[in-house]
Write a protein that holds these residues in place. Structure first.
Motif, PDB file in Angstrom:
ATOM      1  N   THR A 128       4.060  17.310 -26.956  1.00 47.98           N
ATOM      2  CA  THR A 128       3.492  15.742 -26.738  1.00 47.98           C
ATOM      3  C   THR A 128       2.096  16.086 -26.920  1.00 47.98           C
ATOM      4  O   THR A 128       1.504  15.181 -27.292  1.00 47.98           O
ATOM      5  CB  THR A 128       4.006  15.394 -25.197  1.00 47.98           C
ATOM      6  OG1 THR A 128       5.376  14.857 -25.706  1.00 47.98           O
ATOM      7  CG2 THR A 128       3.359  13.452 -25.494  1.00 47.98           C
ATOM      8  N   CYS A 129       1.905  16.398 -25.540  1.00 45.14           N
ATOM      9  CA  CYS A 129      -0.319  17.062 -25.651  1.00 45.14           C
ATOM     10  C   CYS A 129      -0.220  17.971 -26.955  1.00 45.14           C
ATOM     11  O   CYS A 129      -1.265  17.901 -27.500  1.00 45.14           O
ATOM     12  CB  CYS A 129      -0.241  18.209 -24.381  1.00 45.14           C
ATOM     13  SG  CYS A 129      -1.909  17.490 -24.453  1.00 45.14           S
ATOM     14  N   ALA A 130       0.138  18.635 -27.727  1.00 48.02           N
ATOM     15  CA  ALA A 130      -0.403  19.193 -29.150  1.00 48.02           C
ATOM     16  C   ALA A 130      -0.372  17.822 -29.993  1.00 48.02           C
ATOM     17  O   ALA A 130      -1.225  17.862 -31.189  1.00 48.02           O
ATOM     18  CB  ALA A 130       0.812  20.161 -29.557  1.00 48.02           C
ATOM     19  N   ASP A 131       0.700  16.792 -30.016  1.00 50.61           N
ATOM     20  CA  ASP A 131       0.690  16.261 -31.028  1.00 50.61           C
ATOM     21  C   ASP A 131      -0.511  14.780 -30.531  1.00 50.61           C
ATOM     22  O   ASP A 131      -0.815  14.383 -31.403  1.00 50.61           O
ATOM     23  CB  ASP A 131       2.233  14.985 -30.745  1.00 50.61           C
ATOM     24  CG  ASP A 131       2.308  14.077 -32.022  1.00 50.61           C
ATOM     25  OD1 ASP A 131       1.914  14.128 -32.788  1.00 50.61           O
ATOM     26  OD2 ASP A 131       3.757  13.818 -31.922  1.00 50.61           O
ATOM     27  N   ALA A 132      -1.221  14.843 -29.523  1.00 44.88           N
ATOM     28  CA  ALA A 132      -2.488  14.071 -28.826  1.00 44.88           C
ATOM     29  C   ALA A 132      -3.592  14.644 -29.382  1.00 44.88           C
ATOM     30  O   ALA A 132      -4.420  14.692 -29.432  1.00 44.88           O
ATOM     31  CB  ALA A 132      -2.148  13.304 -27.234  1.00 44.88           C
ATOM     32  N   SER A 133      -3.532  16.011 -29.313  1.00 41.57           N
ATOM     33  CA  SER A 133      -4.508  16.867 -29.500  1.00 41.57           C
ATOM     34  C   SER A 133      -4.493  17.240 -31.716  1.00 41.57           C
ATOM     35  O   SER A 133      -5.302  17.257 -32.001  1.00 41.57           O
ATOM     36  CB  SER A 133      -4.160  17.886 -29.471  1.00 41.57           C
ATOM     37  OG  SER A 133      -4.565  18.891 -28.125  1.00 41.57           O
ATOM     38  N   GLY A 134      -3.311  15.973 -32.077  1.00 42.23           N
ATOM     39  CA  GLY A 134      -3.548  16.114 -33.781  1.00 42.23           C
ATOM     40  C   GLY A 134      -3.134  17.092 -34.515  1.00 42.23           C
ATOM     41  O   GLY A 134      -3.535  16.959 -35.724  1.00 42.23           O
ATOM     42  N   ILE A 135      -2.102  18.017 -33.961  1.00 39.26           N
ATOM     43  CA  ILE A 135      -2.074  18.738 -34.691  1.00 39.26           C
ATOM     44  C   ILE A 135      -0.263  18.211 -35.011  1.00 39.26           C
ATOM     45  O   ILE A 135       0.789  17.572 -34.525  1.00 39.26           O
ATOM     46  CB  ILE A 135      -1.359  19.952 -33.620  1.00 39.26           C
ATOM     47  CG1 ILE A 135      -2.679  20.065 -33.029  1.00 39.26           C
ATOM     48  CG2 ILE A 135      -0.104  21.457 -34.226  1.00 39.26           C
ATOM     49  CD1 ILE A 135      -3.642  21.026 -33.977  1.00 39.26           C
ATOM     50  N   ASN A 136       0.467  18.376 -36.335  1.00 43.84           N
ATOM     51  CA  ASN A 136       1.228  18.027 -36.889  1.00 43.84           C
ATOM     52  C   ASN A 136       2.436  19.077 -36.274  1.00 43.84           C
ATOM     53  O   ASN A 136       2.725  20.109 -37.020  1.00 43.84           O
ATOM     54  CB  ASN A 136       1.146  17.825 -37.893  1.00 43.84           C
ATOM     55  CG  ASN A 136       2.858  17.659 -39.111  1.00 43.84           C
ATOM     56  OD1 ASN A 136       3.583  17.971 -38.253  1.00 43.84           O
ATOM     57  ND2 ASN A 136       2.546  17.362 -40.154  1.00 43.84           N
ATOM     58  N   ASP A 183       3.235  22.152 -24.247  1.00 39.52           N
ATOM     59  CA  ASP A 183       3.534  20.941 -24.295  1.00 39.52           C
ATOM     60  C   ASP A 183       3.351  20.276 -25.725  1.00 39.52           C
ATOM     61  O   ASP A 183       2.077  20.371 -25.723  1.00 39.52           O
ATOM     62  CB  ASP A 183       2.707  20.293 -23.221  1.00 39.52           C
ATOM     63  CG  ASP A 183       2.407  19.105 -22.623  1.00 39.52           C
ATOM     64  OD1 ASP A 183       3.368  18.079 -24.182  1.00 39.52           O
ATOM     65  OD2 ASP A 183       2.472  18.414 -21.880  1.00 39.52           O
ATOM     66  N   ALA A 185       0.768  26.479 -27.886  1.00 41.61           N
ATOM     67  CA  ALA A 185       0.184  25.152 -27.703  1.00 41.61           C
ATOM     68  C   ALA A 185       1.996  24.081 -27.402  1.00 41.61           C
ATOM     69  O   ALA A 185       2.013  23.196 -26.456  1.00 41.61           O
ATOM     70  CB  ALA A 185      -0.751  24.850 -28.197  1.00 41.61           C
ATOM     71  N   LEU A 235      -1.664  27.901 -31.486  1.00 39.44           N
ATOM     72  CA  LEU A 235      -0.993  26.418 -31.835  1.00 39.44           C
ATOM     73  C   LEU A 235       0.202  26.440 -31.858  1.00 39.44           C
ATOM     74  O   LEU A 235       0.843  25.822 -30.954  1.00 39.44           O
ATOM     75  CB  LEU A 235      -1.152  25.918 -33.650  1.00 39.44           C
ATOM     76  CG  LEU A 235      -2.563  25.526 -33.794  1.00 39.44           C
ATOM     77  CD1 LEU A 235      -2.443  25.266 -35.488  1.00 39.44           C
ATOM     78  CD2 LEU A 235      -3.219  24.289 -33.097  1.00 39.44           C
ATOM     79  N   TYR A 258       4.150  23.087 -38.043  1.00 40.26           N
ATOM     80  CA  TYR A 258       3.458  24.518 -36.986  1.00 40.26           C
ATOM     81  C   TYR A 258       5.019  25.378 -36.448  1.00 40.26           C
ATOM     82  O   TYR A 258       5.229  26.006 -36.657  1.00 40.26           O
ATOM     83  CB  TYR A 258       2.560  23.935 -36.901  1.00 40.26           C
ATOM     84  CG  TYR A 258       1.105  24.549 -36.688  1.00 40.26           C
ATOM     85  CD1 TYR A 258       1.199  25.018 -37.499  1.00 40.26           C
ATOM     86  CD2 TYR A 258       0.636  23.195 -37.032  1.00 40.26           C
ATOM     87  CE1 TYR A 258      -0.215  25.128 -37.937  1.00 40.26           C
ATOM     88  CE2 TYR A 258      -0.516  22.882 -37.744  1.00 40.26           C
ATOM     89  CZ  TYR A 258      -1.017  24.097 -37.747  1.00 40.26           C
ATOM     90  OH  TYR A 258      -2.375  24.142 -38.976  1.00 40.26           O
TER      91      TYR A 258
END
Ligand SMILES: Nc1ncnc2c1ncn2[C@@H]1O[C@H](COP(=O)(O)OP(=O)(O)OP(=O)(O)O)[C@@H](O)[C@H]1O
Ligand SMILES: [Mg+2]
Lengths: 285, 246, 331
Positions: free
Chosen positions: C207-215, C205, C201, C198, C219
């Motif tokens: 933004t991409c991590a955000d779009a993958s549902g990661i807070n 990127d 990730a 994580l 982290y």
């Protein structure tokens, strides 16, 4: 107390404006945070200090200005431009450069404090307050420079390019503006302003190898306060900060030791409540 | 059928430009809705607003009965709405398996796949999007078509109820478009609600029973693709820009 | 949500694979060689230097964890180092607490500071974050230099000195070696775990991590805390070794140390920090005739590394050695 705050706050604000204006400009143009900004102050001050015995103040000041502008041009071309697509690379390299200059003056000079005599001698009295004439020169010089820079940015061709790039770099490069040249120009301009800050403020003050960091911190906090990349923001921010620190200096029970903490308080508060700064554009990141 | 997404009076301004202007529409659960519009119509901005990547100036978005206006992107994803990007994004230094694993590690992904095990779930998803044989390579060496499917795979890792696909066909050759079309159809039969943009209506013609059309930030038409294709205002919007349409 | 997904069994599996891989073997051989150093040479002088090098290997690796893996470049790492050092020194000197408890307390103080820095600064990205963390360390520097009444509490420019000298330098060596091994393997396990995935990730990127549902905020804070924890261990150990602490520990110089060592060893390698730190300390020894120039040389080196050798100095060298190694094993 109010007179002191007005007078010395203006002096402080004038200094901060010179420091922050260029820093903010460079950020606006290339998204470049130049951590060597304070080191530019440091190296100019030492070049002047070292060469005064040889040439006298006037020539030394010119040598210092030319040197720092050369250093800025070199930094832009050799270090920042090749690393610009990794913003981390830029901060790392300018951090290392700041360090380099600190060690440079330590190695070729010494780690001690040094005093540069003011070139505008004597004192004048304003609002019943005794003020080094040197500091009056700072205020006048700073105001003049801010006006000149504003005119430069609004009226000249390259100045307009700077504005265009800071509004939209992609669009600017599409219409054929040379963004590398613009970045270099703004970095050299910021070095020039820092150089003048040295000429007006360093005489009558002490210099030492570590002072660069303090001036970087001041420029950063003013810029965060006024809004990254916003020129009016950095000027307004400079004077507000100037009055605030001076107020703390003279406030009973507080004092100069506490006014040193103002930059961090400002940084923290701004980051928490309004990260885009006073006059900054909304999306900072 | 029940309402899944409800967009009301959504407006977004960039300085003087109104990129999304008072947009209203709804999507039913299980539906597949198309969104078309010429370059700069505001499609991507609308997606950003719905998925929380931009803040609207006014208007509301309700998803599954919950007001999601102003929520953070990850919160919206964890409520069951995932999206892909028009300009593909991926984690450069992670292999494809880990790229999908990141999504599975989201709260919603873990709830759905936690029991199977992260790696197994990621493999399953990679095979679903046809990339399982490349599980151990980093995305940088993949061709564009694979990246588009990886985008969908990452979205699937969050176990979405609804998928927003921003121009999933752009820049692809025919065979690749076919693969994506098949994938989308399969997801639909699994019950995923889909909202998909396209630049040209032709791409969406056979895929969606209903489209909405956007121009200068406003919705200008709505209906079955055939009708919208013959809509005068829509034709003018495209012709006015000298762009290819159908 | 914050559960660290450290699956122990797969961890040992991975360790086995790593241990027989090229980098794993090199690391293990180097560690074995290091542990034989004091009995073979019996040099107190060099043992002291190696102790410092090991402490700074932890410090540099903690920076690498945050910057190289989580992508959060910090120029305020000296804060964790100094804060932990002060807490440890105060506990040992004024309250007579034993060193190991003081060290743990120091590490947790650093975690506290990592939250203090992390929470406001995480609203910043990239270069802003770097500058924000730097600002923090500069402020602590001036705070600790302040005169009365502050100096009554913080110790002023004198800091805290007169901590007990470690009774046996060789024992100290092995203790620090143990700390280094545990810390570095700990950090290595973290970056290889799901949590590490994580963090990488988010680095690659956000933004991409955000779009993958990661807070991502949570982290990044975890990364700050972990990094602060290990930096704190290093700071506490260093203060115990030096038997004193002073405001200079908050200088950007100490952040610079971490950065140059991690850069020499190669960013995003964790174990590279050992090489970076040892090269730095041993080179400093040989540059001793040029003492004043040593830092100037290192500053130049860092500029050159960042500009021309993004992968660090060690990575290309290691790759070359690896070719020979593979040939050798293939035979
Ligand atoms: N962050 C931004 N700042 C300023 N203007 C923006 C921003 N994002 C988008 N715009 C503008 O808003 C308008 C709508 O853009 P958007 O990307 O939503 O269009 P689109 O329909 O997705 O177009 P395309 O077919 O090119 O993908 C454009 O004029 C664009 O320039
Ligand atoms: Mg778009």
């Amino acid at each position: 107390m109010i007179e002191e705050v007005i007078i010395f706050g203006t002096v402080q604000g004038a200094l901060l404006a010179l420091l922050a204006l260029g820093f903010s400009l460079v950020y606006g143009v290339g998204g470049v945070l130049n951590l060597a900004h304070g080191a530019f102050y440091l190296i100019t001050a030492y070049i002047i200090f070292w060469t005064i015995p040889l040439f006298g103040f006037t020539v030394s000041a010119i040598v210092g200005l030319i040197a720092v502008m050369g250093i800025a041009a070199f930094t832009s071309l050799a270090l920042i431009k090749p690393l610009q697509d990794t913003h981390i690379g830029v901060v790392l390299v300018t951090f290392a450069l700041a360090f380099f200059f600190e060690q440079f003056v330590k190695y070729f000079g010494d780690p001690l404090y040094h005093y540069i005599a003011p070139w505008v001698p004597g004192f004048i009295t304003l609002l019943g307050i005794n003020l080094q004439a040197q500091l009056l020169a700072l205020v006048i010089g700073s105001i003049a420079l801010v006006i000149v820079v504003t005119l430069f940015i609004n009226k000249t061709k390259i100045g307009k390019s700077i504005r265009a790039v800071s509004q939209d770099a992609e669009a600017a490069s599409l219409v054929g503006i040379n963004t590398d040249l613009v970045l270099m120009t703004s970095l050299v301009l910021s070095a020039l302003l820092v150089g003048f800050a040295v000429i007006f403020y360093a005489p009558g003050n002490y210099i030492a190898p570590h002072i660069g960091w303090r001036y970087l911190l001041l420029a950063f906090s003013v810029t965060i306060f006024g809004g990254m990349g916003s020129i009016p923001g950095s000027i307004v921010g400079a004077f507000i900060m100037g009055y605030a620190t001076t107020f703390t200096d003279y406030f009973p029970m507080l004092g100069p030791e506490y006014s040193q903490l103002i930059p961090i308080v400002v940084i923290l508060v701004m980051l928490l409540i309004r990260p885009q700064g006073l006059l900054g554009k909304e999306e900072v990141q | 059928m029940t309402l899944l997404l409800e967009v009301k009076n959504l407006t977004k301004k960039f300085g003087g430009l109104t990129a999304v202007n008072d947009v209203n529409f709804e999507i039913e659960r299980g539906e597949i809705l198309g969104l078309i519009g010429p370059n700069g119509a505001g499609k991507t901005t609308l997606f950003h607003l719905i998925s929380g990547f931009e803040k609207a100036n006014s208007g509301t978005v309700r998803f599954d009965g919950i007001d999601i206006t102003g929520l953070k992107p990850y919160q919206i994803v964890n409520l069951g709405m995932a999206r892909t990007f028009q300009l593909v994004r991926s984690f450069r230094f992670l292999n494809l398996l880990d790229n999908v694993a990141v999504a599975i590690l989201s709260a919603r992904g873990k709830a759905a796949f936690g029991e199977i095990g992260i790696d197994e779930a990621a493999s399953t998803i990679l095979s679903e999007v046809g990339l399982v044989d490349k599980a151990r390579v980093p995305p940088v060496i993949l061709p564009h078509g694979d990246l588009r499917r990886l985008e969908i795979g990452k979205a699937l890792g969050t176990n979405p109820e609804m998928l927003l696909l921003d121009e999933p066909f752009s820049g692809l050759v025919h065979e690749e478009k076919e693969k994506i079309t098949q994938l989308i159809n399969r997801l639909r039969t699994e019950g995923v609600t889909i909202f998909v943009t396209g630049h040209v209506l032709r791409e969406l013609m056979t895929l969606v029973p209903r489209v909405i059309a956007m121009h200068h930030g406003r919705l200008i038409a709505e209906g079955p693709p055939k009708e919208v294709a013959n809509n005068r205002i829509v034709l003018e919007a495209y012709l006015g820009r000298g762009e290819e349409f159908a | 949500m914050m559960r660290l997904q450290l699956d122990l069994r797969s961890f040992f599996e991975r360790f086995k694979i790593w241990a027989v891989s090229f980098r794993g073997s090199i690391t293990l051989i180097a560690l074995a060689g290091l542990s034989l150093f004091p009995p073979i040479t019996r040099s107190v002088y060099w043992t002291q230097i190696l102790i410092s090098a090991m402490i700074f290997a932890i410090f540099a690796a903690s920076w690498d964890l945050l910057a190289g893996y989580a992508g959060q470049v910090s120029f305020g790492h000296s804060v964790f180092f100094g804060a932990a050092g002060y807490v440890t020194a105060a506990l040992v000197r004024y309250l007579g607490v034993n060193w190991i408890l003081s060290l743990i307390a120091g590490a947790f103080a650093a975690v506290l500071f990592s939250l203090l820095i992390g929470i406001p600064c995480l609203r910043l990205k990239g270069p802003y974050l770097a500058l924000g963390t730097l600002a923090f360390s500069l402020i602590l520097l001036s705070l600790f230099y302040m005169g009365p009444p502050w100096s009554d509490i913080l110790g002023g420019s004198e800091g805290i000195s007169g901590l007990p000298v470690p009774p046996n330098i060789f024992v100290a060596f092995y203790l620090v070696l143990g700390f280094m091994i545990i810390s570095l393997f700990g950090m290595h396990a973290i970056v290889e775990s799901r949590l590490g995935t994580l963090l990488k990730a988010i680095r690659d990127d956000e933004t991409c991590a955000d779009a993958s549902g990661i807070n991502t905020t949570v982290y990044k804070l975890i990364a700050f805390m972990l990094s602060g924890f290990f930096a704190g261990i290093a700071g506490s150990l260093f203060v115990l070794q030096q038997t004193a602490v002073n405001p200079a520990y908050f200088q950007p110089l100490y952040s610079f140390y971490a950065i140059i060592m991690a850069s020499i060893g190669g960013i995003a390698t964790i174990f590279g920090s050992i090489a970076g730190s040892f090269i730095f300390w041993i080179l400093s020894e040989f540059l001793r005739p040029l003492a004043a120039a040593a830092l100037l040389i290192f500053a130049t080196l860092l500029i050159l590394i960042v500009r021309f050798a993004e992968e660090g100095v060690m990575n290309p060298v290691m790759e070359r050695i690896q070719e020979y190694w593979d040939k050798f094993r293939g035979m």
